[in-house]
Each structure stands twice: as structure tokens, then as C-alpha cells.
Design an enzyme around this catalytic site. Structure first.
Site, PDB file in Angstrom:
ATOM      1  CG  MET A 127      63.821 -29.947   7.495  1.00 17.23           C
ATOM      2  SD  MET A 127      62.437 -29.125   6.667  1.00 17.23           S
ATOM      3  CE  MET A 127      63.302 -28.306   5.338  1.00 17.23           C
ATOM      4  CB  CYS A 142      70.017 -33.442  10.794  1.00 14.59           C
ATOM      5  SG  CYS A 142      68.417 -33.491  11.658  1.00 14.59           S
TER       6      CYS A 142
END
Length: 392
Positions: A314, A104
Site C-alpha cells: 500500500m 490510499c
């Protein structure tokens, strides 16, 4: 009947970039959860509140979106030249599943601060005032990340005037450098091509750029799948047929990228690859009502995460965007004007983001040396998270 008391685990709830997650020091986890396996997954699922057939994660710390259903485990690194090991777990919302297949990038911005606050970074590396350089080993993908954490009076500075579209309030700027961001072994373009022909039953044959940088990502042209690139979440996330088509596209692309061998395996690899669609600049109004002009951006990008259109972008996909934009001949570079560039400003549903990347050809193959972006991060709450003992 007697019931066992809840387990109490030290934890910190943090925002990093446009994501939120529950952060743990590995040493604070129950002994059985300090090793990968079913028990660790069960602990994290219960912390977040999954699986939840209602899709709300009401009985946990999750926020019922892919951006807020995340966990991080950090430990002091034993690797030479690194301060901390960073392991990321993407928790499914309606399934009993933790995906460990990728990183992430947004929460990476919070890793340095957590590491410093929890004594995982040597004290002599933290200035009284200035910037602490935290060298992070990203365990999921085996890559180096450098996080630049602002320090004031010997403590992590979280407040500031840096604004990030997709985040309501300003905070301190955190620069994140993804070193050698190509994800996985071999060619950054796993098929060896900058653009492939990808056949998907629901769409026919599409042009696609498939890249392993930041996170495995499949880029297609918005126009080829019936979109403009200016869409907001409701235009796609409320359309179950569209989401099913995107999942088919993702599964067929995953096979072509060599990530899975059969379409049935895609359900067990939800976090990767990502699907994104691109288009040349066009004006639109962001989800906050902000007007984005054609001159404000170089390219439009929309991306899906865990089966839904992301509300912003993202962080790892932003690395893929930056890298692909820096390489002439990719769909991203073409949509961004087809010129040589080391930085790009792209439009996403919440606004815009500037990212940079450096790429070069070595022996006929493209390699990315670094991707850079600025995010922000702060602690939302710290203390102990309580969960019933996992039932395996």
C-alpha cells in the site's frame, strides 16, 4: 410491477500505483450523494459491487481484492494554496461498509491526472511541456500531498518506461510527495515509544513499532510471529487461522494506539491500522518469478490490507515504512541495518520499492517532514457507471 431505470453517473476507472479505483468528480454525483452519509455509501457500494457474499464483486466495478475495491471523490479545493480536495473510500468486499478512516497512497498517483483532465486545476498551472505540480488536500486525514504530473503537448502523459513492481506494464513516472505525513493529532508515535511491548493472546507479548505516518501502522518482527518476511500471498491468505491471528494483533494494536476503545470496534475500522512484519534482507522469488537478491534490498516488509496480505505494498504503508526506517531504534530501522538513512529499498511480494523520508526530533519528539515515492497512473476507462437506485 414497474422498476426504476438505472442511474448513470460520469466516472473514470483508473489505475494508480498497484491499485485500481473508480474516480468521481463530486459535482457529477447524484445530489444526495454529494454529501457524506448513508446514500453516498450506498451508491459507492453498488458501483463496486458490494456486499458480495461470493467475494467476487461480479455485479460491480470492484476486482475482489482490497487493492481493487476502491473509490475516489475529487472536487476543486477552496483551501488557499490547494488545487483539489481528495476523498478516499475503501469499500469492503463482503460487507455493506465503506471505510473513510484513511488514505490510499497508490491511488494518490492518479489524483493529479484526474484533476487536470476534469478541469479541477487552473489552466495556467499546466505547462505545455514539463511537469504540472498539483497540490492536493487529502480530506480523510487532513494532510497535504504534492503530485508531480508529466505533461506533453498540454496533456497528461500516461505512457513511459517507468517500471513499478506489482504493475505489469511500464508507464510515465509520477512523483508523489507526502508532506508532514504523520497521520492524526499528537505524537507520530502515539504511545511515545519507538518500540512497545504489545500483548496479544494468540502470540503472547511482542515487540511492536506503532507509528502514525502515511497511515496508522503496526510493525512487528517476522520471526516473532513465525514468518521469514519472504512470504507471498498464498502462504498467508489461504490460512484462515493465520488471518484471524493477524486480525487479533491488529485489534489489540489499535487499542494501544488509541484508535479504538474496545476490541469490538475493530470490525468497523477495517482500513486502519495496517499490520506489517519486517525482517533483515534475504533472497526470495517474487510473485512474478523475479529473483530478488539479498543485495537488492535493505529490508523485507510484508503488510496486510483489509484482512489479507497485500500483493505488493500500500502506498500509505510505504510512507510508514520510509518514515520508520529513517528513525533509529524502530523495528524497521533495526531490520534495515540500524543505520542513519533517508531512503530505503524494501522487498515486498511483487518485488522491490524505493522510498524516501525525512524525519527530525523536535522537543524530544520525532516529526516527519516529507516522504517521497514514485508511482505511475493511467486511465483504464472513462464514461458513465450504471447502478440501480440505492434502496435504503
Amino acid at each position: 410491477m414497474t422498476f426504476a431505470p438505472q442511474i448513470k453517473i460520469p466516472a473514470t476507472y483508473m489505475r494508480g500505483g498497484t491499485s485500481k479505483g473508480v474516480f468521481f468528480n463530486l459535482a457529477d454525483l447524484p445530489a444526495e450523494a454529494q454529501q457524506p452519509g448513508a446514500y453516498r455509501d450506498a451508491v459507492l457500494l453498488r458501483v463496486i459491487g458490494s456486499p458480495d457474499p461470493y467475494g467476487k464483486q461480479t455485479d460491480g466495478m470492484g476486482g475482489a481484492t482490497s487493492s481493487t475495491s476502491k473509490t475516489v471523490i475529487l472536487s476543486k479545493s477552496e483551501r488557499d494554496g490547494f488545487d483539489v480536495d481528495y476523498l478516499f473510500g475503501q469499500v469492503a468486499i463482503d460487507k455493506a461498509f465503506v471505510d473513510w478512516s484513511g488514505n490510499c497512497g497508490n491511488l494518490t498517483a492518479a489524483v493529479g491526472a484526474f484533476a487536470i483532465n476534469n478541469g479541477l486545476v487552473d489552466a495556467d498551472k499546466i505547462p505545455q511541456n514539463g511537469v504540472a505540480v498539483v497540490r492536493v488536500w487529502q480530506v480523510n486525514i487532513g494532510k497535504e500531498i504534492v503530485v508531480h504530473v508529466p505533461i506533453t503537448h498540454g496533456e497528461v502523459q500516461e505512457t513511459g518506461n517507468f517500471e513499478l513492481d506489482g504493475v505489469t506494464f511500464p508507464a510515465a513516472e509520477v512523483k508523489v510527495e507526502f508532506m508532514d505525513p504523520a497521520d492524526g493529532e499528537g505524537d507520530m508515535f502515539p504511545t511515545g515509544n519507538l518500540v512497545d511491548e504489545l500483548t496479544v493472546p494468540e502470540f503472547g507479548t511482542l515487540k511492536a513499532t506503532m507509528i502514525n505516518a502515511g497511515i496508522p501502522t503496526i510493525f512487528v518482527n517476522a520471526a516473532d510471529i513465525g514468518y521469514t518476511g519472504t512470504e507471498l500471498q498464498d502462504a498467508i491468505n489461504n490460512d484462515t487461522e493465520a488471518l484471524a491471528r493477524f486480525e487479533s494483533l491488529r485489534a489489540h494494536g489499535a487499542i494501544k494506539m488509541g484508535l479504538i476503545n474496545d476490541l469490538s470496534e475493530a470490525a468497523g475500522r477495517q482500513h486502519t491500522p495496517k499490520i506489517a512484519f519486517v525482517a533483515p534482507p534475504a533472497p526470495y522469488t517474487s510473485s512474478s518469478g523475479k529473483a530478488i537478491g539479498i543485495d537488492d534490498i535493505d529490508v523485507l516488509v510484508r503488510a496486510l490490507s483489509m484482512g489479507k496480505l497485500h500483493h505488493a505494498m500500500m502506498g500509505t504503508a510505504a510512507v510508514a515504512i520510509a518514515t520508520a526506517a529513517a528513525i533509529p531504534g524502530t523495528l524497521v530501522n533495526d531490520a534495515a541495518g540500524g543505520i542513519d538513512r533517508e531512503s530505503v529499498v524494501f522487498g515486498h511480494p511483487s518485488g522491490t520499492l524505493a522510498v524516501g523520508a525525512q524525519a527530525q526530533q523536535v522537543n524530544g519528539k520525532w516529526q516527519a517532514t516529507k516522504a517521497v515515492m514514485s508511482r505511475s497512473a493511467r486511465i483504464l476507462m472513462e464514461g458513465r457507471v450504471h447502478i440501480p437506485p440505492p434502496q435504503l
